[in-house]
Design a protein around this motif. Sequence first.
Motif, PDB file in Angstrom:
ATOM      1  N   SER A  82       0.888  -1.078   0.220  1.00 11.32           N
ATOM      2  CA  SER A  82       0.142   0.048  -0.234  1.00 11.32           C
ATOM      3  C   SER A  82       0.843   1.134  -0.070  1.00 11.32           C
ATOM      4  CB  SER A  82      -1.077   0.004   1.304  1.00 11.32           C
ATOM      5  OG  SER A  82      -0.141   0.025   2.375  1.00 11.32           O
ATOM      6  N   LEU A  86       1.951   2.062  -3.600  1.00  9.36           N
ATOM      7  CA  LEU A  86       0.734   2.581  -4.242  1.00  9.36           C
ATOM      8  C   LEU A  86       0.726   4.097  -3.967  1.00  9.36           C
ATOM      9  CD1 LEU A  86      -1.558  -0.606  -4.379  1.00  9.36           C
ATOM     10  CD2 LEU A  86      -0.163   0.330  -6.022  1.00  9.36           C
ATOM     11  N   SER A  87       0.849   4.278  -2.712  1.00 12.27           N
ATOM     12  CA  SER A  87       0.859   5.479  -2.217  1.00 12.27           C
ATOM     13  C   SER A  87       1.776   6.637  -2.780  1.00 12.27           C
ATOM     14  CB  SER A  87       0.682   5.741  -0.671  1.00 12.27           C
ATOM     15  OG  SER A  87       0.591   6.960  -0.145  1.00 12.27           O
ATOM     16  N   ASN A  88       2.977   5.903  -2.810  1.00 13.38           N
ATOM     17  CA  ASN A  88       4.232   6.876  -3.466  1.00 13.38           C
ATOM     18  C   ASN A  88       3.947   6.893  -4.847  1.00 13.38           C
ATOM     19  OD1 ASN A  88       5.367   6.885  -1.112  1.00 13.38           O
ATOM     20  ND2 ASN A  88       6.811   5.002  -1.186  1.00 13.38           N
ATOM     21  N   ARG A  89       3.294   5.726  -5.616  1.00 12.50           N
ATOM     22  CA  ARG A  89       2.981   6.051  -6.854  1.00 12.50           C
ATOM     23  C   ARG A  89       2.133   7.069  -7.285  1.00 12.50           C
ATOM     24  NH1 ARG A  89       3.014  -0.184  -9.221  1.00 12.50           N
ATOM     25  NH2 ARG A  89       5.342  -0.670  -9.279  1.00 12.50           N
ATOM     26  N   GLY A  90       1.121   7.180  -6.478  1.00 13.00           N
ATOM     27  CA  GLY A  90       0.037   8.160  -6.532  1.00 13.00           C
ATOM     28  C   GLY A  90       0.671   9.388  -6.567  1.00 13.00           C
ATOM     29  N   LEU A  91       1.437   9.812  -5.368  1.00 15.64           N
ATOM     30  CA  LEU A  91       1.982  10.827  -4.986  1.00 15.64           C
ATOM     31  C   LEU A  91       2.989  11.531  -6.215  1.00 15.64           C
ATOM     32  CD1 LEU A  91       2.457  13.339  -3.118  1.00 15.64           C
ATOM     33  CD2 LEU A  91       4.221  11.980  -2.015  1.00 15.64           C
ATOM     34  N   GLY A 106       2.683  10.333  -9.246  1.00 19.02           N
ATOM     35  CA  GLY A 106       1.731  10.995 -10.476  1.00 19.02           C
ATOM     36  C   GLY A 106       0.968  12.027 -10.388  1.00 19.02           C
ATOM     37  N   ARG A 107       0.700  12.538  -9.271  1.00 21.73           N
ATOM     38  CA  ARG A 107       0.027  13.868  -9.029  1.00 21.73           C
ATOM     39  C   ARG A 107       1.032  14.839  -9.196  1.00 21.73           C
ATOM     40  NH1 ARG A 107      -2.822  11.068  -4.630  1.00 21.73           N
ATOM     41  NH2 ARG A 107      -1.333  11.599  -3.190  1.00 21.73           N
ATOM     42  N   SER A 141       1.730  15.211 -12.712  1.00 20.26           N
ATOM     43  CA  SER A 141       0.407  15.883 -13.419  1.00 20.26           C
ATOM     44  C   SER A 141       0.361  17.237 -13.407  1.00 20.26           C
ATOM     45  CB  SER A 141      -0.663  15.220 -13.066  1.00 20.26           C
ATOM     46  OG  SER A 141      -1.920  15.785 -13.319  1.00 20.26           O
TER      47      SER A 141
END
Length: 354
Positions: free
Chosen positions: A2, A5-10, A12-13, A16
């Motif tokens: 998890s 995934l959180s690091n990837r989400g950060l 990615g944001r 972006s």
Amino acid sequence: MSETLSNRGLGGRVRSASVTLMNLNPQLGMWQATGTVIAQAPNLTELRVPEPAAGIEFNAQGHSARTALREADGDLVPATLKSHPSLNLSPVTETQGLPKRRPTFDELYKSEPKEKLGPTILNGLRAFWKFFCTLSGFCIIVYFLNIVAWGAMLFFLLLKAAPAMNYPTADDDDSPRKKWLEIDSQILNALFCVTGFGLAPWRFRDFYFLIRVVLCQDRAAMRRLAAQNRGWFRPPAWVRDDEDSASNQEEEDKHRGIRSTVKPTATFTGNVAPPTPLWKLAFTVFMMVLNTIIQAILSYYLWAYNRLDRPTWATGTFIGLGCGVAALAGIISWWEGRKVKRIEGPELKIVDKV
């Protein structure tokens, strides 16, 4: 897992947000912004149209604009001239088999009654207030006033125009004059750093696009440059050779949040300005990049040396060079912008009628 995934989400944001930031089209210098604003400002004829019929507005870059409503059949209606029938900006339409030319927005506005001197001045003051209330207008005016004020103070200090500061002598290192010369130079340098370094990513982005245009005739890069400089630049004809491909690319850019332009949109006068010589765009982009380089050199001399050890020629030389190259870009933008405004009129902001 998890946490990954959180690091990837950060990440990615962050990516972006950085892409969105680089896709913005800010004005790339104070002199260029001022030049295009002056070129696109409402003229006396526009200010003589009574309010609210004039409908003077300003876009995100501080350029004058008018709102046009697009009806269901595609016709355009001036938002402030509700008494006039619908009109289309195509030069010729047919009525009962006979060609008949419909009036342009410019002709409709010129048919309005004209104000005298007093109301015209009031219209100008209202237009200036609308411009000042925009983000671009507020930033340009505040920044320009700071440059003028601190620049004037530096000028008078160099002329030794304040005898009270020349103690014990005007050239003594501990005199108030020498200390305020240093303070003034550092403040001006900080103001120049705002545009020289703050806008550097977009300046070098445009320089990269320019290289692709010159070496590869890259249509996508040319569209991006045309959108960035739409206040004064019109792209060459070879960019619009493949209309279908250009339209598809514009739709793709729109979905990606990128503003690009190839085909001329409807204009206030019904005319489209001819292509701007490409060397003028190249000259402007290069001057902006050169301004950033000169600003880096100026900052080195102001930050690496104290006021006693710094070469006496460095500050004045690089302040003058930095202002000079930026002013040249502004002059080109103003000169070409006034020609575009004279041919096309103010920008039309087209909204769908509900």
